[in-house]
Design a protein around this motif. Sequence first.
Motif, PDB file in Angstrom:
ATOM      1  N   THR A 263      11.191  97.122 -23.452  1.00  0.00           N
ATOM      2  CA  THR A 263      12.124  96.160 -24.249  1.00  0.00           C
ATOM      3  C   THR A 263      12.643  94.934 -23.394  1.00  0.00           C
ATOM      4  N   GLU A 264      12.617  94.994 -22.230  1.00  0.00           N
ATOM      5  CA  GLU A 264      13.510  93.998 -21.520  1.00  0.00           C
ATOM      6  C   GLU A 264      12.354  93.720 -20.318  1.00  0.00           C
TER       7      GLU A 264
ATOM      8  N   ALA B 223       9.530  99.157 -28.762  1.00  0.00           N
ATOM      9  CA  ALA B 223      10.059  99.281 -30.077  1.00  0.00           C
ATOM     10  C   ALA B 223       9.750  97.996 -30.672  1.00  0.00           C
TER      11      ALA B 223
ATOM     12  N   ASP C 176      21.103 102.221 -34.218  1.00  0.00           N
ATOM     13  CA  ASP C 176      20.196 103.549 -33.782  1.00  0.00           C
ATOM     14  C   ASP C 176      20.388 104.482 -32.765  1.00  0.00           C
ATOM     15  N   ARG C 177      21.500 103.956 -32.190  1.00  0.00           N
ATOM     16  CA  ARG C 177      21.613 104.832 -31.101  1.00  0.00           C
ATOM     17  C   ARG C 177      23.277 105.242 -30.786  1.00  0.00           C
TER      18      ARG C 177
ATOM     19  N   TYR D 186      14.345 110.759 -18.754  1.00  0.00           N
ATOM     20  CA  TYR D 186      15.694 110.182 -18.499  1.00  0.00           C
ATOM     21  C   TYR D 186      16.627 111.414 -18.954  1.00  0.00           C
TER      22      TYR D 186
ATOM     23  N   SER E  53      18.269  95.273 -31.226  1.00  0.00           N
ATOM     24  CA  SER E  53      19.026  96.442 -30.990  1.00  0.00           C
ATOM     25  C   SER E  53      19.968  96.199 -29.530  1.00  0.00           C
TER      26      SER E  53
ATOM     27  N   LYS F 259       9.911  94.841 -35.602  1.00  0.00           N
ATOM     28  CA  LYS F 259       9.086  96.051 -35.679  1.00  0.00           C
ATOM     29  C   LYS F 259       8.797  96.700 -37.007  1.00  0.00           C
TER      30      LYS F 259
ATOM     31  N   ASN G 265      19.628 107.990 -24.051  1.00  0.00           N
ATOM     32  CA  ASN G 265      20.397 106.882 -24.405  1.00  0.00           C
ATOM     33  C   ASN G 265      20.934 106.911 -25.684  1.00  0.00           C
TER      34      ASN G 265
ATOM     35  N   GLY H 299      10.571 106.187 -25.752  1.00  0.00           N
ATOM     36  CA  GLY H 299       9.973 105.559 -27.013  1.00  0.00           C
ATOM     37  C   GLY H 299      10.240 106.547 -28.276  1.00  0.00           C
ATOM     38  N   VAL H 300      10.910 106.079 -29.254  1.00  0.00           N
ATOM     39  CA  VAL H 300      11.378 107.130 -30.245  1.00  0.00           C
ATOM     40  C   VAL H 300       9.817 107.666 -30.995  1.00  0.00           C
TER      41      VAL H 300
HETATM   42  C1  G16 Z   1      14.252 101.109 -27.837  1.00  0.00           C
HETATM   43  C2  G16 Z   1      13.435 102.190 -27.984  1.00  0.00           C
HETATM   44  C3  G16 Z   1      14.010 103.349 -27.373  1.00  0.00           C
HETATM   45  C4  G16 Z   1      13.832 103.155 -26.036  1.00  0.00           C
HETATM   46  C5  G16 Z   1      14.837 101.997 -25.543  1.00  0.00           C
HETATM   47  C6  G16 Z   1      14.765 101.534 -24.140  1.00  0.00           C
HETATM   48  O1  G16 Z   1      15.529 101.288 -28.035  1.00  0.00           O
HETATM   49  O2  G16 Z   1      13.487 102.619 -29.451  1.00  0.00           O
HETATM   50  O3  G16 Z   1      13.246 104.617 -27.600  1.00  0.00           O
HETATM   51  O4  G16 Z   1      14.583 104.325 -25.246  1.00  0.00           O
HETATM   52  O5  G16 Z   1      14.161 100.884 -26.354  1.00  0.00           O
HETATM   53  O6  G16 Z   1      13.275 101.481 -23.930  1.00  0.00           O
HETATM   54  P1  G16 Z   1      12.680 100.570 -22.349  1.00  0.00           P
HETATM   55  O7  G16 Z   1      13.263 101.418 -21.405  1.00  0.00           O
HETATM   56  O8  G16 Z   1      11.257 100.936 -22.563  1.00  0.00           O
HETATM   57  O9  G16 Z   1      13.198  99.110 -22.409  1.00  0.00           O
HETATM   58  P2  G16 Z   1      16.565 100.115 -28.811  1.00  0.00           P
HETATM   59  O10 G16 Z   1      17.787 100.757 -29.298  1.00  0.00           O
HETATM   60  O11 G16 Z   1      16.577  98.956 -27.896  1.00  0.00           O
HETATM   61  O12 G16 Z   1      15.628  99.839 -29.996  1.00  0.00           O
END
Ligand code: G16
Length: 540
Positions: A505-506, A24, A284-285, A335, A63, A73, A378, A358-359
């Motif tokens: 994202t991490e 994202a 958004d979740r 998942y 997020s 983003k 999630n 990923g959305v």
């Molecule tokens: C973002 C994405 C989601 C994804 C999440 C975790 O969420 O928008 O689609 O499921 O990251 O992604 P990953 O497993 O690749 O770290 P958010 O809510 O953090 O923006």
Amino acid sequence: MADAILAAAAKHPKPDLTFQYGTAGFRMKANLLDSVVFRVGLVAALRSRKLGGLTIGVMITASHNPPEDNGVKLVDPMGEMLENSWEAYATTLANAPDAEVENVYHKLEKDLKINPETPARVIYARDTRTSGPKLVAALVDALKAAGAEYTDYRLLTTPQLHYLTRCTNTEGTPQSYGDVSEKGYYEKLGTAFARAIKGKKIVGPVTVDCANGVGGPKLAELVKYLPKGSEGGIDIKIVNDDVLRPETLNHECGADFVKTKQRAPPSSKAAPNDRCCSLDGDADRLIYYFNDPEHGFRLLDGDRIATLAASFIGDLAREAGLAEELKIGVVQTAYANGASTKYVEKTLGLPVVCTPTGVKWLHHAATKFDVGVYFEANGHGTVVFSQQALKAFKIKEPESPAQASALETLRALTDLINQTVGDALSDMLLVETILAHKAWTPREWDLTYTDLPNRLVRVEVADRNMFKTTDAERKLVEPSGLQEQIDALVKKFKDGRSFARASGTEDALRVYAEAATRSEADDLASKVAALCKLEGSIKS
Ligand code: G16
């Protein structure tokens, strides 16, 4: 303008790092993001010009990540995530040496046949993180240097910015998505919700944990536009809405905490059977849960919201006499709990498509249906309706009062559901609407199927990029041999399933496992995690 970009870029020097456009957008420790946000501003200007001056959105948020992180983003004109091919251009600009930024910018302009005279328009917003204002300043420097027009919407939830982007680009057209203002968002949801629950009763309050993020104040505002519980509407109790202490953001609360820990926030004062839900840091979740007097904590995650929405909309389409003409489908990721997939296919009789996390991937797949229900486990997701579905809801002549009522509810849902992106506030009103129509408590919802016990583990490895996947992230192709070892382990567990993938994202690897019993799911997850950890340390 050329000199302006060079001079402005020099004020936002790039650290000695390689940046990646992740699941994202760009996301990492906030103190490393200044140059990235600046360059994303340049990309936004290019993208807008390329699209003839349509407005592009830029959201500054991390997020669900911890308070010290931030991210950025881009939002495309109809409110979708940035088109995939442009992620590469954003990455190229983000990684260009400072002295090269201007050249790379003009090379992209030339290669993509962008007319520099075309106007560029950008809107932006941020979440409540303390690093936000400084990053906004970097963004504005870029927008000025690129000669873009811009509007600052200050604090918003991510889905609100998606909504505003689409409203801006459709204003005054037959596709108008709503009034171009934050108030317009609340009014649209409030009016649609009142229509959707007309004649139904919402029993008891819903407690909303706002992760101490931007969702708190925005939900408080939305409540003003909703029919109150005392007037046959909804009674919302807001908790964890402390945005004055930024260190509390996502800390022991919020959708990610509840989903991964599989328990309520420790601060929760909910009584047994109370309906509760949690948003994440940028709203958004959404995850629901309740405390069952017999079975303890019960999680109603994104899979549950998808199955609830798909079954409800499917029933309405049948009642409205539209079932034959509308293709309804559900989109999930790896998942998704195996039991939910089985329920959708076998009990609801609907097709399921699996995409990578990923959305952006899910949304795209969902648009292939007339009614595409997509949710990540999630809690990130929404429902999208095709033009054909919208038209059918509009022109269908009801043949009975029951058909008329089903059609009116369907029409209300198309306004209530934020079709640009997953939106926790809109999704929460959708769930409340469905439960009221079905006269269900969370317990009845929970009883629709039984989740396979599952566990998600975060594994720190030296280089997550060495883990490469295929088959919608369900299989590892690298490091070679690791998937075979995972498969051999999985075989030893009844109803076992497990996969590993790098987070986008991490800075970590995620391992998911499910099996017939809780202890087996935990055991399988920890064994696969140990294998990955070992492999990650050998090869690094
Ligand atoms: C973002 C994405 C989601 C994804 C999440 C975790 O969420 O928008 O689609 O499921 O990251 O992604 P990953 O497993 O690749 O770290 P958010 O809510 O953090 O923006």
